[in-house]
Every structure is written in structure tokens, then in C-alpha cells.
Design a protein around this motif. Sequence first.
Motif, PDB file in Angstrom:
ATOM      1  N   LEU A  12      28.822   7.979  11.557  1.00  0.00           N
ATOM      2  CA  LEU A  12      28.539   9.166  10.758  1.00  0.00           C
ATOM      3  C   LEU A  12      29.854   9.753  10.259  1.00  0.00           C
ATOM      4  CD1 LEU A  12      26.625  11.447   9.781  1.00  0.00           C
ATOM      5  CD2 LEU A  12      26.943  12.512  12.036  1.00  0.00           C
ATOM      6  N   VAL A  13      29.928  10.018   8.968  1.00  0.00           N
ATOM      7  CA  VAL A  13      31.143  10.553   8.374  1.00  0.00           C
ATOM      8  C   VAL A  13      30.758  11.554   7.291  1.00  0.00           C
ATOM      9  CG1 VAL A  13      31.290   8.691   6.662  1.00  0.00           C
ATOM     10  CG2 VAL A  13      33.374   9.895   7.366  1.00  0.00           C
ATOM     11  N   GLN A  14      31.635  12.513   7.057  1.00  0.00           N
ATOM     12  CA  GLN A  14      31.379  13.483   5.999  1.00  0.00           C
ATOM     13  C   GLN A  14      31.731  12.886   4.643  1.00  0.00           C
ATOM     14  OE1 GLN A  14      33.559  17.065   7.055  1.00  0.00           O
ATOM     15  NE2 GLN A  14      31.735  17.931   8.042  1.00  0.00           N
ATOM     16  N   ALA A  15      31.118  13.422   3.623  1.00  0.00           N
ATOM     17  CA  ALA A  15      31.431  12.982   2.267  1.00  0.00           C
ATOM     18  C   ALA A  15      32.928  13.130   2.008  1.00  0.00           C
ATOM     19  CB  ALA A  15      30.633  13.791   1.255  1.00  0.00           C
ATOM     20  N   GLY A  16      33.496  12.132   1.369  1.00  0.00           N
ATOM     21  CA  GLY A  16      34.924  12.099   1.116  1.00  0.00           C
ATOM     22  C   GLY A  16      35.720  11.382   2.189  1.00  0.00           C
ATOM     23  N   GLY A  17      35.081  11.079   3.294  1.00  0.00           N
ATOM     24  CA  GLY A  17      35.751  10.416   4.397  1.00  0.00           C
ATOM     25  C   GLY A  17      35.825   8.906   4.221  1.00  0.00           C
ATOM     26  N   SER A  18      36.329   8.247   5.265  1.00  0.00           N
ATOM     27  CA  SER A  18      36.536   6.796   5.223  1.00  0.00           C
ATOM     28  C   SER A  18      35.999   6.141   6.485  1.00  0.00           C
ATOM     29  CB  SER A  18      38.029   6.466   5.101  1.00  0.00           C
ATOM     30  OG  SER A  18      38.581   6.995   3.919  1.00  0.00           O
ATOM     31  N   ARG A  22      36.621   2.309  -4.744  1.00  0.00           N
ATOM     32  CA  ARG A  22      36.508   3.060  -3.481  1.00  0.00           C
ATOM     33  C   ARG A  22      36.489   2.134  -2.265  1.00  0.00           C
ATOM     34  NH1 ARG A  22      31.985   5.821  -2.404  1.00  0.00           N
ATOM     35  NH2 ARG A  22      30.635   4.494  -3.672  1.00  0.00           N
ATOM     36  N   PHE A  23      35.886   0.959  -2.414  1.00  0.00           N
ATOM     37  CA  PHE A  23      35.765   0.008  -1.308  1.00  0.00           C
ATOM     38  C   PHE A  23      36.708  -1.169  -1.538  1.00  0.00           C
ATOM     39  CE2 PHE A  23      31.053   0.921  -0.002  1.00  0.00           C
ATOM     40  CZ  PHE A  23      31.355   2.270   0.086  1.00  0.00           C
ATOM     41  N   THR A  24      37.189  -1.738  -0.422  1.00  0.00           N
ATOM     42  CA  THR A  24      38.032  -2.925  -0.482  1.00  0.00           C
ATOM     43  C   THR A  24      37.569  -3.931   0.560  1.00  0.00           C
ATOM     44  OG1 THR A  24      39.940  -1.611  -1.174  1.00  0.00           O
ATOM     45  CG2 THR A  24      40.372  -3.829  -0.344  1.00  0.00           C
ATOM     46  N   ILE A  25      37.271  -5.142   0.098  1.00  0.00           N
ATOM     47  CA  ILE A  25      36.893  -6.216   1.004  1.00  0.00           C
ATOM     48  C   ILE A  25      38.113  -7.075   1.296  1.00  0.00           C
ATOM     49  CG2 ILE A  25      36.164  -7.761  -0.872  1.00  0.00           C
ATOM     50  CD1 ILE A  25      33.920  -8.769   0.992  1.00  0.00           C
ATOM     51  N   SER A  26      38.219  -7.533   2.534  1.00  0.00           N
ATOM     52  CA  SER A  26      39.340  -8.397   2.915  1.00  0.00           C
ATOM     53  C   SER A  26      38.908  -9.271   4.080  1.00  0.00           C
ATOM     54  CB  SER A  26      40.571  -7.559   3.296  1.00  0.00           C
ATOM     55  OG  SER A  26      40.289  -6.751   4.417  1.00  0.00           O
ATOM     56  N   LEU A  31      33.794   8.231   0.586  1.00  0.00           N
ATOM     57  CA  LEU A  31      32.371   7.962   0.802  1.00  0.00           C
ATOM     58  C   LEU A  31      31.497   9.077   0.257  1.00  0.00           C
ATOM     59  CD1 LEU A  31      32.659   6.389   4.326  1.00  0.00           C
ATOM     60  CD2 LEU A  31      31.516   5.324   2.374  1.00  0.00           C
ATOM     61  N   LYS A  32      30.328   8.674  -0.230  1.00  0.00           N
ATOM     62  CA  LYS A  32      29.362   9.591  -0.811  1.00  0.00           C
ATOM     63  C   LYS A  32      28.046   9.500  -0.039  1.00  0.00           C
ATOM     64  CE  LYS A  32      31.221   8.551  -5.411  1.00  0.00           C
ATOM     65  NZ  LYS A  32      30.887   8.057  -6.777  1.00  0.00           N
ATOM     66  N   PRO A  33      27.235  10.538  -0.078  1.00  0.00           N
ATOM     67  CA  PRO A  33      25.940  10.463   0.615  1.00  0.00           C
ATOM     68  C   PRO A  33      25.099   9.263   0.167  1.00  0.00           C
ATOM     69  CG  PRO A  33      26.421  12.727   0.036  1.00  0.00           C
ATOM     70  CD  PRO A  33      27.494  11.893  -0.589  1.00  0.00           C
ATOM     71  N   GLU A  34      25.221   8.869  -1.079  1.00  0.00           N
ATOM     72  CA  GLU A  34      24.452   7.724  -1.570  1.00  0.00           C
ATOM     73  C   GLU A  34      24.949   6.392  -1.022  1.00  0.00           C
ATOM     74  OE1 GLU A  34      25.875  10.161  -3.399  1.00  0.00           O
ATOM     75  OE2 GLU A  34      26.634   9.373  -5.314  1.00  0.00           O
ATOM     76  N   GLN A  69      25.035   0.692  10.892  1.00  0.00           N
ATOM     77  CA  GLN A  69      24.577   1.847  10.133  1.00  0.00           C
ATOM     78  C   GLN A  69      25.751   2.715   9.684  1.00  0.00           C
ATOM     79  OE1 GLN A  69      21.397   2.685   9.143  1.00  0.00           O
ATOM     80  NE2 GLN A  69      22.316   4.418   8.036  1.00  0.00           N
ATOM     81  N   VAL A  70      25.732   3.077   8.426  1.00  0.00           N
ATOM     82  CA  VAL A  70      26.699   4.028   7.868  1.00  0.00           C
ATOM     83  C   VAL A  70      25.917   5.220   7.336  1.00  0.00           C
ATOM     84  CG1 VAL A  70      28.376   4.448   6.041  1.00  0.00           C
ATOM     85  CG2 VAL A  70      28.397   2.273   7.289  1.00  0.00           C
ATOM     86  N   THR A  71      26.268   6.409   7.813  1.00  0.00           N
ATOM     87  CA  THR A  71      25.604   7.627   7.367  1.00  0.00           C
ATOM     88  C   THR A  71      26.665   8.603   6.871  1.00  0.00           C
ATOM     89  OG1 THR A  71      23.849   7.339   9.005  1.00  0.00           O
ATOM     90  CG2 THR A  71      24.077   9.516   8.008  1.00  0.00           C
ATOM     91  N   VAL A  72      26.505   9.047   5.633  1.00  0.00           N
ATOM     92  CA  VAL A  72      27.457   9.963   5.009  1.00  0.00           C
ATOM     93  C   VAL A  72      26.756  11.291   4.784  1.00  0.00           C
ATOM     94  CG1 VAL A  72      29.070  10.323   3.115  1.00  0.00           C
ATOM     95  CG2 VAL A  72      28.559   7.994   3.886  1.00  0.00           C
ATOM     96  N   SER A  73      27.261  12.326   5.402  1.00  0.00           N
ATOM     97  CA  SER A  73      26.659  13.648   5.270  1.00  0.00           C
ATOM     98  C   SER A  73      27.326  14.421   4.136  1.00  0.00           C
ATOM     99  CB  SER A  73      26.785  14.420   6.578  1.00  0.00           C
ATOM    100  OG  SER A  73      28.147  14.631   6.895  1.00  0.00           O
TER     101      SER A  73
END
Length: 124
Positions: free
Chosen positions: A11-17, A67-71, A86-89, A119-123
Motif C-alpha cells: 500500500l502506497v500513497q499517490a505519488g509514491g514509489s 513512470r515505470f521502468t522494467i529491468s 504512482l496513481k490510484p488507477e 497486490q499494489v494498492t495506491v491510495s
Amino acid sequence: QVQLVESGGGLVQAGGSLRLSCAASGRSFSTYAMGWVRQAPGKEREFVATINYSGGWTSYADSVKGRFTISRDNAKNTGYLQMNSLKPEDTALYYCAARTTPTISSISGQYDYWGQGTQVTVSS
């Protein structure tokens, strides 16, 4: 045979990583392309990002580009997805996948092995 285990969700807040990891078993991982796919409740699976066997080629969904980077680190048999801004969507179950073909693919049906998801949850 390859087994994939994801970790790093939360769980992370919007704008987080967050950084997701995908640990692979099997000696052939370094010859496989891999990808990340996500599924939000009530929605179909959505391609997120893909990387070729060597890490030299990548591709992203428009919704995460920039915003995302795969490696990947083939010496550690591990793939990664760094997620910033990160965004809520972006809230979804994130799956790691691998395909025996070494080239990238944005088509979920072209992947042969799948993890159980993290699971990734963005508040907001």
C-alpha cells in the motif's frame, strides 16, 4: 520449466514509489523475455511492460510510460519493475510472466509462465 515468484507489492500513497521483484527458478531464465501484466478488480488483464532476454529492449504501455521502468539481472535470475509517481488507477494485482521466445511481447497470451501476483494498492 520456470517458476516465478513476485514480491514487493503493498500500500502506497499517490505519488509514491514501489519496486516489484520477480524471482525465477530454472537455468533458462536468461534466454527468456519477461513482462509485467496487471489486473484491476472487474477489469481484464492489462499489459504493463516487457523486456527482452538481455535487457537491451523494453516496451511499455502508454499508461505507465515515463513512470515505470522494467529491468532484469540475469545473474540473479530476477526481474524488476520500478514504479514511480504512482496513481490510484495503478491499483491492481501485478503478475510477472516469462516467455520462451527471447524477444519482447505486449500480448499476454504469448507468455508461457506466470507468477501468482503481488497486490499494489495506491491510495489517493
